[in-house]
Write an enzyme that holds these catalytic residues in place. Structure first.
Site, PDB file in Angstrom:
ATOM      1  N   ARG A   1     -11.343  41.190  41.209  1.00 43.61           N
ATOM      2  CA  ARG A   1     -10.784  40.301  42.225  1.00 43.61           C
ATOM      3  C   ARG A   1     -10.414  38.928  41.659  1.00 43.61           C
ATOM      4  O   ARG A   1      -9.458  38.292  42.117  1.00 43.61           O
ATOM      5  CB  ARG A   1     -11.822  40.155  43.339  1.00 43.61           C
ATOM      6  CG  ARG A   1     -11.353  39.447  44.559  1.00 43.61           C
ATOM      7  CD  ARG A   1     -12.326  39.518  45.727  1.00 43.61           C
ATOM      8  NE  ARG A   1     -13.674  39.916  45.422  1.00 43.61           N
ATOM      9  CZ  ARG A   1     -14.770  39.277  45.815  1.00 43.61           C
ATOM     10  NH1 ARG A   1     -14.655  38.167  46.520  1.00 43.61           N
ATOM     11  NH2 ARG A   1     -15.971  39.723  45.532  1.00 43.61           N
TER      12      ARG A   1
ATOM     13  N   GLU B   1     -12.696   6.742   5.273  1.00 41.79           N
ATOM     14  CA  GLU B   1     -12.348   7.741   6.289  1.00 41.79           C
ATOM     15  C   GLU B   1     -13.651   8.169   6.963  1.00 41.79           C
ATOM     16  O   GLU B   1     -14.192   9.247   6.693  1.00 41.79           O
ATOM     17  CB  GLU B   1     -11.605   8.898   5.634  1.00 41.79           C
ATOM     18  CG  GLU B   1     -10.313   8.426   4.978  1.00 41.79           C
ATOM     19  CD  GLU B   1      -9.675   9.444   4.059  1.00 41.79           C
ATOM     20  OE1 GLU B   1     -10.089  10.625   4.097  1.00 41.79           O
ATOM     21  OE2 GLU B   1      -8.777   9.067   3.289  1.00 41.79           O
TER      22      GLU B   1
ATOM     23  N   TYR C   1       0.835  -1.207   0.000  1.00 44.84           N
ATOM     24  CA  TYR C   1       0.000   0.000   0.000  1.00 44.84           C
ATOM     25  C   TYR C   1       0.870   1.258   0.000  1.00 44.84           C
ATOM     26  O   TYR C   1       1.839   1.381   0.744  1.00 44.84           O
ATOM     27  CB  TYR C   1      -0.911   0.037   1.227  1.00 44.84           C
ATOM     28  CG  TYR C   1      -1.674   1.349   1.321  1.00 44.84           C
ATOM     29  CD1 TYR C   1      -2.640   1.666   0.369  1.00 44.84           C
ATOM     30  CD2 TYR C   1      -1.409   2.274   2.322  1.00 44.84           C
ATOM     31  CE1 TYR C   1      -3.328   2.871   0.419  1.00 44.84           C
ATOM     32  CE2 TYR C   1      -2.086   3.485   2.392  1.00 44.84           C
ATOM     33  CZ  TYR C   1      -3.045   3.776   1.432  1.00 44.84           C
ATOM     34  OH  TYR C   1      -3.713   4.973   1.477  1.00 44.84           O
TER      35      TYR C   1
ATOM     36  N   PHE D   1      -2.036   9.707  11.551  1.00 40.23           N
ATOM     37  CA  PHE D   1      -2.368  10.952  10.844  1.00 40.23           C
ATOM     38  C   PHE D   1      -3.632  11.611  11.391  1.00 40.23           C
ATOM     39  O   PHE D   1      -3.970  12.731  11.010  1.00 40.23           O
ATOM     40  CB  PHE D   1      -2.581  10.664   9.353  1.00 40.23           C
ATOM     41  CG  PHE D   1      -3.539   9.517   9.126  1.00 40.23           C
ATOM     42  CD1 PHE D   1      -4.896   9.669   9.305  1.00 40.23           C
ATOM     43  CD2 PHE D   1      -3.059   8.269   8.752  1.00 40.23           C
ATOM     44  CE1 PHE D   1      -5.776   8.609   9.120  1.00 40.23           C
ATOM     45  CE2 PHE D   1      -3.930   7.205   8.561  1.00 40.23           C
ATOM     46  CZ  PHE D   1      -5.293   7.379   8.744  1.00 40.23           C
TER      47      PHE D   1
ATOM     48  N   HIS E   1      -5.771  15.997  -5.316  1.00 37.87           N
ATOM     49  CA  HIS E   1      -5.924  16.386  -3.917  1.00 37.87           C
ATOM     50  C   HIS E   1      -5.803  17.894  -3.714  1.00 37.87           C
ATOM     51  O   HIS E   1      -6.247  18.419  -2.697  1.00 37.87           O
ATOM     52  CB  HIS E   1      -4.884  15.662  -3.045  1.00 37.87           C
ATOM     53  CG  HIS E   1      -5.248  14.240  -2.740  1.00 37.87           C
ATOM     54  ND1 HIS E   1      -5.754  13.376  -3.673  1.00 37.87           N
ATOM     55  CD2 HIS E   1      -5.182  13.524  -1.581  1.00 37.87           C
ATOM     56  CE1 HIS E   1      -5.979  12.196  -3.125  1.00 37.87           C
ATOM     57  NE2 HIS E   1      -5.642  12.263  -1.847  1.00 37.87           N
TER      58      HIS E   1
ATOM     59  N   ASN F   1       0.229  13.436   3.868  1.00 34.07           N
ATOM     60  CA  ASN F   1      -0.410  12.687   4.953  1.00 34.07           C
ATOM     61  C   ASN F   1       0.100  13.142   6.313  1.00 34.07           C
ATOM     62  O   ASN F   1       0.779  12.403   7.014  1.00 34.07           O
ATOM     63  CB  ASN F   1      -0.139  11.182   4.768  1.00 34.07           C
ATOM     64  CG  ASN F   1      -1.408  10.374   4.951  1.00 34.07           C
ATOM     65  OD1 ASN F   1      -2.187  10.622   5.861  1.00 34.07           O
ATOM     66  ND2 ASN F   1      -1.607   9.398   4.078  1.00 34.07           N
TER      67      ASN F   1
ATOM     68  N   TYR G   1     -16.096  40.800  40.940  1.00 33.20           N
ATOM     69  CA  TYR G   1     -15.416  39.595  40.458  1.00 33.20           C
ATOM     70  C   TYR G   1     -14.452  39.894  39.303  1.00 33.20           C
ATOM     71  O   TYR G   1     -13.389  39.294  39.204  1.00 33.20           O
ATOM     72  CB  TYR G   1     -16.439  38.563  39.974  1.00 33.20           C
ATOM     73  CG  TYR G   1     -17.201  37.855  41.063  1.00 33.20           C
ATOM     74  CD1 TYR G   1     -17.112  38.235  42.400  1.00 33.20           C
ATOM     75  CD2 TYR G   1     -18.036  36.785  40.751  1.00 33.20           C
ATOM     76  CE1 TYR G   1     -17.818  37.584  43.387  1.00 33.20           C
ATOM     77  CE2 TYR G   1     -18.753  36.118  41.726  1.00 33.20           C
ATOM     78  CZ  TYR G   1     -18.641  36.525  43.056  1.00 33.20           C
ATOM     79  OH  TYR G   1     -19.346  35.873  44.019  1.00 33.20           O
TER      80      TYR G   1
END
Length: 508
Positions: A286, A417, A55, A331, A85, A197, A283
């Site tokens: 303080r 994914e 792969y 990743f 991509h 990646n 507040y």
């Protein structure tokens, strides 16, 4: 001459990433890293010619991982991967973000776990040193399988394709590379995946935001101390013995800074003693160390995550020292996404408490003797009324930006994914939030400086006095015809640049 950042076996430090991203410090790949890259690459070359598919080396990607790609088609496969991509859209992101992304990807490449050739890593270093910044767009990363579209835009430029910023102009990558004497890279097996990646965009934005937030939280302590002083508040709540009862480190640091900033203040001294009818401060005065300190501790946790990530080699698949090429899930951006989201929450709260202090200085009923809205001529002049409106608008936006992105997930790649981090989106939100906090603190700085002037003839502390004088030197000054927008812009620059901290000269 900026120090060269050497990439190899040593992990990068956060300040090195900031230096390369913002100051264009040069980078270099160490000789040891080059040898390591060559050795790892040999494993990839062996697998590329093996009969058994591997792969990322001799197969397709993602949902197409089971398809074996013949040797003669693999160069086209790498080129096609990057082109397909590089599909981002929306506005172009900031140069410093892209440079941080490029450096962090180069850091992983030089780790020796990705299988790229030495010349590919050297080409990416050359792009950084030449000031060639690929145009990366706002949308295209889901924070899983890496910041895919942003990193692909960088890889596209390495191939001599797409658009880049170079010498202040947008030009074709091929033109910029030729002018800089950089040969376009023809990607070999595995290199397309190795270049895309990673979580580098998310990490880069986290490191840049952390550097800014450290400065802003220090500044918040100073502006808060100025507001306490201007509102005739006490410094007793910030005393070390009281803070020690609740030993959060961030709280202790903020309280000590505020305590130190208020020492030798004639304004604070003017209302000490039995004649003072004040029981305790609001507040927003303080509890400033508790809020600022909680933000400091949150930032410390985020920086710990960033440091771990800087020690990581994020790629899929990875090439191990024994030659194995293994798929993994490193990743995934979840660890970074969570802290990016996490930081937006205390950031919004620090801004919110600053806005409350500002509003108190403008309200005649609560400011203990200051004129309405700190106006030069109330009625004719609105003073800082609308500056506080601007603060409130920004704080409201910061609350919206504090809604987490990392709780969302939209499946992609044909359900391969099926759970993503949305870390890139969390990072983009945080950048906007940092900018918003800068504006809120700038308005408090302006308002508190004006209020301290109105306490004359009483004299502020040496620390707050120096900061007030810095503000005086940058703004127009009192009067009914003041234009506040330029003054706010000047104050924003003072806060962002660190000039307020330099003027305070406050060390703990």
């Amino acid at each position: 001459m900026p120090e060269t950042v050497l990439l190899g076996s040593e992990s990068l430090r956060p300040e090195q990433v900031v230096a390369v991203a913002r100051d264009h410090s040069p980078v270099a790949v160490s000789e040891a890293a080059e040898k390591n890259l060559a050795a790892t690459r040999q494993h990839i070359d062996n697998l590329a010619h093996a009969e058994t598919p591997t792969y990322g080396v001799s197969t397709g990607f993602g949902a197409l991982a089971t398809r074996h790609i013949p040797l003669e088609s693999r160069t086209a496969l790498q080129r096609s991967l990057i082109r397909s991509h590089a599909a981002g859209a929306g506005p172009v992101v900031e140069t410093e973000v892209v440079r941080a992304l490029m450096l962090l990807r180069l850091r992983t490449l030089t780790s020796g776990y990705t299988g790229v050739r030495p010349q590919t890593a050297q080409a990416l270093a050359a792009l950084l040193n030449a000031g060639i910044t690929p145009l990366v767009h706002e949308y295209g990363s889901l924070g899983c399988s890496g910041d895919l579209a942003p990193l692909a835009a960088v890889a596209l430029a390495l191939m001599g394709e797409g658009e880049v910023e170079y010498n202040g102009e947008v030009v074709q990558a091929a033109v910029a590379l030729k002018h800089a004497g950089i040969a376009p890279v023809v990607l070999a097996e595995k290199e397309g995946l190795a270049l895309t990646n990673g979580t580098d965009g998310m990490l880069g934005m986290l490191l840049l935001a952390a550097a800014d937030l450290r400065k802003l939280l220090d500044t918040a302590d100073i502006t808060a101390a100025m507001s306490v002083e201007a509102l005739l508040g006490t410094d007793r709540a910030f005393a070390a013995d009281l803070q020690a009862l609740r030993p959060h480190p961030g709280q202790a640091l903020s309280a000590q800074r505020m305590w130190n900033a208020l020492q030798d203040s004639k304004i604070v001294e003017s209302h000490r003693g039995p004649d003072c009818n004040r029981v305790q401060d609001a507040y927003s005065l303080r509890c400033s160390p508790q809020v600022h300190g909680g933000a400091r501790d949150s930032l410390a946790h985020a920086e710990l995550v960033a440091e771990r990530e800087l020690h990581s080699a994020v790629d899929n698949p990875v090439v191990l020292s024994d030659g194995r090429v293994e798929s993994n899930g490193n990743f995934h951006g979840a660890p970074i996404a969570y802290v990016l989201d996490f930081l937006a929450i205390p950031l919004a709260d620090v801004a919110s408490i600053a806005e409350r202090r500002t509003d108190r200085m403008l309200d005649k009923a609560r400011s203990h003797g200051l004129p309405p809205f700190l106006a030069f001529d109330p009625g004719v002049d609105s003073g800082h009324m609308i500056a506080q409106y601007t603060q409130a608008a920004v704080v409201s936006e910061l609350k919206r930006l504090a809604v987490p992105a990392s709780v969302d997930s939209i499946p992609s790649s044909a359900m391969q994914e099926d759970h993503v981090s949305m870390g890139w989106s969390a990072a983009r939100k945080l950048r906007k939030a940092v900018e918003g906090l800068n504006t809120v603190l700038a308005i408090e700085l302006l308002t508190a400086a004006r209020a301290l002037d109105m306490r004359a003839p009483l004299v502020p502390s040496p620390v707050t006095g120096r900061v007030r004088d810095l503000v005086r030197s940058k703004v127009e000054g009192p009067g009914p015809d003041r234009h506040l927008a330029p003054e706010i812009a000047a104050a924003e620059e003072l806060v962002a640049s660190g000039a307020v901290l330099a003027a305070a000269q406050l060390e703990v």
